[in-house]
Design a protein around this motif. Structure first.
Motif, PDB file in Angstrom:
ATOM      1  N   VAL A 135       0.841  -1.189   0.000  1.00 26.28           N
ATOM      2  CA  VAL A 135       0.000   0.000   0.000  1.00 26.28           C
ATOM      3  C   VAL A 135       0.879   1.243   0.000  1.00 26.28           C
ATOM      4  CG1 VAL A 135      -1.764   1.303   1.248  1.00 26.28           C
ATOM      5  CG2 VAL A 135      -1.812  -1.190   1.277  1.00 26.28           C
ATOM      6  N   SER A 136       0.561   2.162  -0.908  1.00 23.70           N
ATOM      7  CA  SER A 136       1.266   3.432  -0.962  1.00 23.70           C
ATOM      8  C   SER A 136       0.229   4.540  -1.111  1.00 23.70           C
ATOM      9  CB  SER A 136       2.219   3.444  -2.155  1.00 23.70           C
ATOM     10  OG  SER A 136       2.833   4.697  -2.275  1.00 23.70           O
ATOM     11  N   VAL A 137       0.286   5.527  -0.222  1.00 22.12           N
ATOM     12  CA  VAL A 137      -0.674   6.628  -0.246  1.00 22.12           C
ATOM     13  C   VAL A 137       0.089   7.944  -0.258  1.00 22.12           C
ATOM     14  CG1 VAL A 137      -2.539   7.790   0.997  1.00 22.12           C
ATOM     15  CG2 VAL A 137      -2.402   5.297   1.024  1.00 22.12           C
ATOM     16  N   SER A 138      -0.312   8.839  -1.153  1.00 21.29           N
ATOM     17  CA  SER A 138       0.282  10.162  -1.238  1.00 21.29           C
ATOM     18  C   SER A 138      -0.834  11.204  -1.168  1.00 21.29           C
ATOM     19  CB  SER A 138       1.039  10.305  -2.554  1.00 21.29           C
ATOM     20  OG  SER A 138       1.549  11.608  -2.686  1.00 21.29           O
ATOM     21  N   VAL A 139      -0.659  12.180  -0.285  1.00 24.28           N
ATOM     22  CA  VAL A 139      -1.660  13.242  -0.130  1.00 24.28           C
ATOM     23  C   VAL A 139      -0.963  14.587  -0.218  1.00 24.28           C
ATOM     24  CG1 VAL A 139      -3.390  14.273   1.388  1.00 24.28           C
ATOM     25  CG2 VAL A 139      -3.076  11.792   1.373  1.00 24.28           C
ATOM     26  N   SER A 140      -1.541  15.476  -1.006  1.00 26.30           N
ATOM     27  CA  SER A 140      -1.068  16.849  -1.096  1.00 26.30           C
ATOM     28  C   SER A 140      -2.266  17.748  -0.841  1.00 26.30           C
ATOM     29  CB  SER A 140      -0.491  17.109  -2.488  1.00 26.30           C
ATOM     30  OG  SER A 140      -0.164  18.474  -2.631  1.00 26.30           O
ATOM     31  N   ASP A 141      -2.130  18.637   0.136  1.00 32.72           N
ATOM     32  CA  ASP A 141      -3.241  19.507   0.512  1.00 32.72           C
ATOM     33  C   ASP A 141      -2.677  20.908   0.735  1.00 32.72           C
ATOM     34  OD1 ASP A 141      -5.624  20.564   1.373  1.00 32.72           O
ATOM     35  OD2 ASP A 141      -5.870  19.199   3.075  1.00 32.72           O
ATOM     36  N   ASP A 142      -2.902  21.802  -0.238  1.00 33.00           N
ATOM     37  CA  ASP A 142      -2.413  23.171  -0.085  1.00 33.00           C
ATOM     38  C   ASP A 142      -3.590  24.142  -0.165  1.00 33.00           C
ATOM     39  OD1 ASP A 142      -2.960  23.676  -2.838  1.00 33.00           O
ATOM     40  OD2 ASP A 142      -0.965  23.006  -3.412  1.00 33.00           O
ATOM     41  N   ASP A 143      -3.313  25.419  -0.303  1.00 31.24           N
ATOM     42  CA  ASP A 143      -4.366  26.429  -0.291  1.00 31.24           C
ATOM     43  C   ASP A 143      -5.373  26.286  -1.424  1.00 31.24           C
ATOM     44  OD1 ASP A 143      -3.295  27.538   1.973  1.00 31.24           O
ATOM     45  OD2 ASP A 143      -2.183  29.095   0.899  1.00 31.24           O
ATOM     46  N   SER A 144      -4.932  25.793  -2.582  1.00 29.97           N
ATOM     47  CA  SER A 144      -5.837  25.759  -3.733  1.00 29.97           C
ATOM     48  C   SER A 144      -6.215  24.369  -4.217  1.00 29.97           C
ATOM     49  CB  SER A 144      -5.219  26.544  -4.892  1.00 29.97           C
ATOM     50  OG  SER A 144      -3.959  25.985  -5.233  1.00 29.97           O
ATOM     51  N   ASN A 145      -5.463  23.325  -3.846  1.00 25.28           N
ATOM     52  CA  ASN A 145      -5.723  21.981  -4.355  1.00 25.28           C
ATOM     53  C   ASN A 145      -5.574  20.917  -3.280  1.00 25.28           C
ATOM     54  OD1 ASN A 145      -5.991  22.514  -7.299  1.00 25.28           O
ATOM     55  ND2 ASN A 145      -3.909  23.263  -7.037  1.00 25.28           N
ATOM     56  N   TYR A 146      -6.324  19.833  -3.485  1.00 24.42           N
ATOM     57  CA  TYR A 146      -6.175  18.629  -2.679  1.00 24.42           C
ATOM     58  C   TYR A 146      -5.975  17.494  -3.667  1.00 24.42           C
ATOM     59  CZ  TYR A 146      -7.382  14.609   0.253  1.00 24.42           C
ATOM     60  OH  TYR A 146      -7.362  13.417   0.928  1.00 24.42           O
ATOM     61  N   ALA A 147      -4.929  16.712  -3.460  1.00 24.81           N
ATOM     62  CA  ALA A 147      -4.668  15.562  -4.326  1.00 24.81           C
ATOM     63  C   ALA A 147      -4.397  14.344  -3.458  1.00 24.81           C
ATOM     64  CB  ALA A 147      -3.477  15.838  -5.229  1.00 24.81           C
ATOM     65  N   PHE A 148      -4.949  13.230  -3.873  1.00 28.01           N
ATOM     66  CA  PHE A 148      -4.792  11.958  -3.173  1.00 28.01           C
ATOM     67  C   PHE A 148      -4.508  10.910  -4.228  1.00 28.01           C
ATOM     68  CE2 PHE A 148      -6.515   7.897  -1.833  1.00 28.01           C
ATOM     69  CZ  PHE A 148      -6.198   7.796  -0.486  1.00 28.01           C
ATOM     70  N   ALA A 149      -3.492  10.092  -3.994  1.00 31.77           N
ATOM     71  CA  ALA A 149      -3.197   8.984  -4.906  1.00 31.77           C
ATOM     72  C   ALA A 149      -2.800   7.786  -4.063  1.00 31.77           C
ATOM     73  CB  ALA A 149      -2.073   9.363  -5.861  1.00 31.77           C
ATOM     74  N   ALA A 150      -3.292   6.624  -4.445  1.00 34.18           N
ATOM     75  CA  ALA A 150      -2.961   5.419  -3.693  1.00 34.18           C
ATOM     76  C   ALA A 150      -2.847   4.239  -4.641  1.00 34.18           C
ATOM     77  CB  ALA A 150      -4.025   5.138  -2.637  1.00 34.18           C
ATOM     78  N   LYS A 183     -15.998  16.697   2.277  1.00 35.18           N
ATOM     79  CA  LYS A 183     -16.356  15.363   1.791  1.00 35.18           C
ATOM     80  C   LYS A 183     -15.142  14.665   1.162  1.00 35.18           C
ATOM     81  CE  LYS A 183     -21.243  15.925   0.613  1.00 35.18           C
ATOM     82  NZ  LYS A 183     -22.209  15.886  -0.499  1.00 35.18           N
ATOM     83  N   VAL A 184     -14.396  15.410   0.360  1.00 33.31           N
ATOM     84  CA  VAL A 184     -13.240  14.847  -0.330  1.00 33.31           C
ATOM     85  C   VAL A 184     -12.174  14.418   0.675  1.00 33.31           C
ATOM     86  CG1 VAL A 184     -11.320  15.419  -1.882  1.00 33.31           C
ATOM     87  CG2 VAL A 184     -13.648  16.065  -2.498  1.00 33.31           C
ATOM     88  N   LYS A 185     -11.923  15.252   1.662  1.00 33.34           N
ATOM     89  CA  LYS A 185     -10.924  14.923   2.678  1.00 33.34           C
ATOM     90  C   LYS A 185     -11.359  13.703   3.491  1.00 33.34           C
ATOM     91  CE  LYS A 185      -7.822  17.135   5.916  1.00 33.34           C
ATOM     92  NZ  LYS A 185      -6.991  15.949   5.913  1.00 33.34           N
TER      93      LYS A 185
END
Length: 128
Positions: free
Chosen positions: A38-53, A112-114
């Motif tokens: 399992v590999s999970v990457s999360v990026s959460d900044d002022d303008s974008n949220y990205a999740f990849a697993a 919801k996304v988070k």
């Protein structure tokens, strides 16, 4: 004969070195959590949220159930199940992989996304 033995020894040592270099290079990722397969990457900044697993393929149906619970039934595009909300949100799921791309703007949708990212992490076996 000595030349052949020397060439075989050099080839063997180079092969071992190349495998070691490959292992070192592949362990450098931007993931926040790595557990077995399992590999999970999360990026959460002022303008974008990205999740990849990426995860074990047998967990795909559990991940899909989590997404369906929050965002309803998906459309199908080739190998992917896809959920979209306007131009701000895209969720893609296929066997063993999921990605979420969200441009912030709507706080309720962000919540919801988070929440979805957290629940998908749990069902695929990522330890917190």
């Amino acid at each position: 004969m000595k030349k052949w033995i020397l060439l075989i020894a050099l080839a063997s040592s180079f092969s071992a070195y190349a495998q070691q270099a490959k292992a070192i290079a592949s362990s450098k990722t931007n993931t926040t959590t790595t557990t077995s397969n399992v590999s999970v990457s999360v990026s959460d900044d002022d303008s974008n949220y990205a999740f990849a697993a990426s995860f074990d393929k047998q967990k795909t149906s559990s991940a899909k159930k989590e997404i369906v619970t929050i965002f309803g039934e998906p459309t199908t595009e080739g190998k992917y199940f896809v959920w979209r909300k306007g131009e701000n949100l895209e969720i893609k799921l296929r066997e063993g992989r999921v990605s979420i791309e969200f441009e912030k703007g709507d706080q309720k949708l962000y919540d919801k996304v988070k929440t979805l990212g957290d629940s998908v992490s749990e069902v695929i076996g990522s330890k917190k």
